[in-house]
Design an enzyme around this catalytic site. Structure first.
Site, PDB file in Angstrom:
ATOM      1  N   ASP A 242       0.842  -1.212   0.000  1.00  0.00           N
ATOM      2  CA  ASP A 242       0.000   0.000   0.000  1.00  0.00           C
ATOM      3  C   ASP A 242       0.870   1.253   0.000  1.00  0.00           C
ATOM      4  O   ASP A 242       0.622   2.198  -0.747  1.00  0.00           O
ATOM      5  CB  ASP A 242      -0.916   0.023   1.230  1.00  0.00           C
TER       6      ASP A 242
ATOM      7  N   GLN B  12      -3.449  26.448 -31.556  1.00  0.00           N
ATOM      8  CA  GLN B  12      -4.453  25.979 -30.607  1.00  0.00           C
ATOM      9  C   GLN B  12      -4.350  24.466 -30.350  1.00  0.00           C
ATOM     10  O   GLN B  12      -4.549  24.009 -29.221  1.00  0.00           O
ATOM     11  CB  GLN B  12      -5.856  26.321 -31.102  1.00  0.00           C
TER      12      GLN B  12
ATOM     13  N   GLN C  29       4.817  13.815 -28.549  1.00  0.00           N
ATOM     14  CA  GLN C  29       4.072  14.418 -29.664  1.00  0.00           C
ATOM     15  C   GLN C  29       4.383  15.913 -29.774  1.00  0.00           C
ATOM     16  O   GLN C  29       4.597  16.441 -30.874  1.00  0.00           O
ATOM     17  CB  GLN C  29       2.573  14.197 -29.420  1.00  0.00           C
TER      18      GLN C  29
ATOM     19  N   GLY D 169       7.521  16.623 -31.482  1.00  0.00           N
ATOM     20  CA  GLY D 169       7.630  16.152 -32.861  1.00  0.00           C
ATOM     21  C   GLY D 169       8.788  15.168 -33.002  1.00  0.00           C
ATOM     22  O   GLY D 169       9.018  14.334 -32.128  1.00  0.00           O
ATOM     23  N   GLY D 170       9.526  15.297 -34.101  1.00  0.00           N
ATOM     24  CA  GLY D 170      10.636  14.369 -34.370  1.00  0.00           C
ATOM     25  C   GLY D 170      11.685  14.389 -33.275  1.00  0.00           C
ATOM     26  O   GLY D 170      12.254  13.349 -32.918  1.00  0.00           O
TER      27      GLY D 170
ATOM     28  N   GLU E 265       4.803  -2.708  -8.408  1.00  0.00           N
ATOM     29  CA  GLU E 265       3.929  -2.554  -7.217  1.00  0.00           C
ATOM     30  C   GLU E 265       2.476  -2.905  -7.522  1.00  0.00           C
ATOM     31  O   GLU E 265       1.556  -2.316  -6.949  1.00  0.00           O
ATOM     32  CB  GLU E 265       4.021  -1.112  -6.664  1.00  0.00           C
ATOM     33  N   GLY E 266       2.290  -3.852  -8.404  1.00  0.00           N
ATOM     34  CA  GLY E 266       0.929  -4.285  -8.774  1.00  0.00           C
ATOM     35  C   GLY E 266       0.509  -3.615 -10.067  1.00  0.00           C
ATOM     36  O   GLY E 266       0.555  -2.396 -10.172  1.00  0.00           O
ATOM     37  N   THR E 267       0.108  -4.454 -11.021  1.00  0.00           N
ATOM     38  CA  THR E 267      -0.273  -3.911 -12.335  1.00  0.00           C
ATOM     39  C   THR E 267      -1.620  -3.175 -12.242  1.00  0.00           C
ATOM     40  O   THR E 267      -2.304  -3.227 -11.218  1.00  0.00           O
ATOM     41  CB  THR E 267      -0.417  -5.054 -13.353  1.00  0.00           C
TER      42      THR E 267
END
Ligand SMILES: Cc1cc2nc3c(=O)[nH]c(=O)nc-3n(C[C@H](O)[C@H](O)[C@H](O)COP(=O)(O)OP(=O)(O)OC[C@H]3O[C@@H](n4cnc5c(N)ncnc54)[C@H](O)[C@@H]3O)c2cc1C
Length: 182
Positions: free
Chosen positions: A39, A78, A135, A138-139, A162-164
């Site tokens: 936890d 934008q 993103q 960019g490149g 720690e847990g999936t």
């Protein structure tokens, strides 16, 4: 993938004898103690995820201000502004959730459900925000010259340790509706 700074290895215990004096808790309590530790670990991973997402957001904002296309900084467009706004919203939402779990823990109150929610949400947010950062660059985002491709790899592994994701949902659902009937 990711977590290069943390050496990860398999430990195997074969015929190890541990004296009673070294035992944590009472006999038969080991599993519960291990789950308790998870936890708190989940809370730490959630905090890491938020820090990672914040770093990715900062890199994306910095790049958007500097990089110019069509004679203007790409931060003017934008499409990119909205991308950055969504990234920032995910970072703040994740931060609020893990801090709430931390407040419960610090106050000595049950925090397992909230820690699982924070781990689930914050690591998801980190994958999304780091992907968006790639993103935004960019490149350049796909090259190792900039840190965001590494941030994305780091975020991905946080969804496993720690847990999936699936296990966090199992934990949260058990808090809501009790254990599954067999
Ligand atoms: C970098 C790194 C560091 C790690 N560090 C530690 C460490 O310090 N200590 C430690 O103990 N472990 C550590 N681990 C192990 C980690 O906790 C496990 O990889 C993780 O819990 C998933 O277990 P698994 O790999 O056995 O996957 P599996 O349990 O085989 O899971 C495979 C897939 O099945 C899904 N799945 C499994 N069971 C269920 C279920 N009941 N319901 C629905 N879906 C399910 C999983 O979500 C996953 O998508 C580390 C792993 C990595 C990658």
């Amino acid at each position: 993938m990711g977590m290069g700074g943390s050496p990860t290895a398999q430990l195997r215990f074969d015929g190890v004898r541990v004296p009673d004096a070294r035992r944590l808790g009472g006999e038969g309590q080991g599993f519960a103690i291990a789950l308790d530790a998870l936890d708190s670990g989940r809370l730490g991973i959630a905090a890491c995820a938020v820090g990672l997402a914040q770093a990715a957001l900062d890199a994306a904002v910095g790049h958007a201000r500097e990089r110019r296309r069509s004679g203007r900084p790409i931060a003017d467009f934008q499409g990119l502004r909205f991308l950055l706004a969504d990234m920032a919203t995910r970072v703040e939402a994740g931060r609020a959730l893990y801090l709430e779990a931390a407040r419960l823990r610090d106050g000595g109150r049950p925090f397992g459900r909230c820690a699982a929610m924070a781990k689930l949400f914050c690591t998801d947010a980190a994958v999304r925000v780091t992907t968006d950062a790639v993103q935004a660059l960019g490149g350049y985002g796909c090259t190792a010259d900039f840190p965001v491709e590494r941030f994305l790899r780091e975020a991905e592994v946080l969804q496993i340790v720690e847990g999936t994701h699936q296990i966090q949902r199992v934990v949260i659902a058990r808090h809501l509706v009790g254990p599954e009937s067999r």
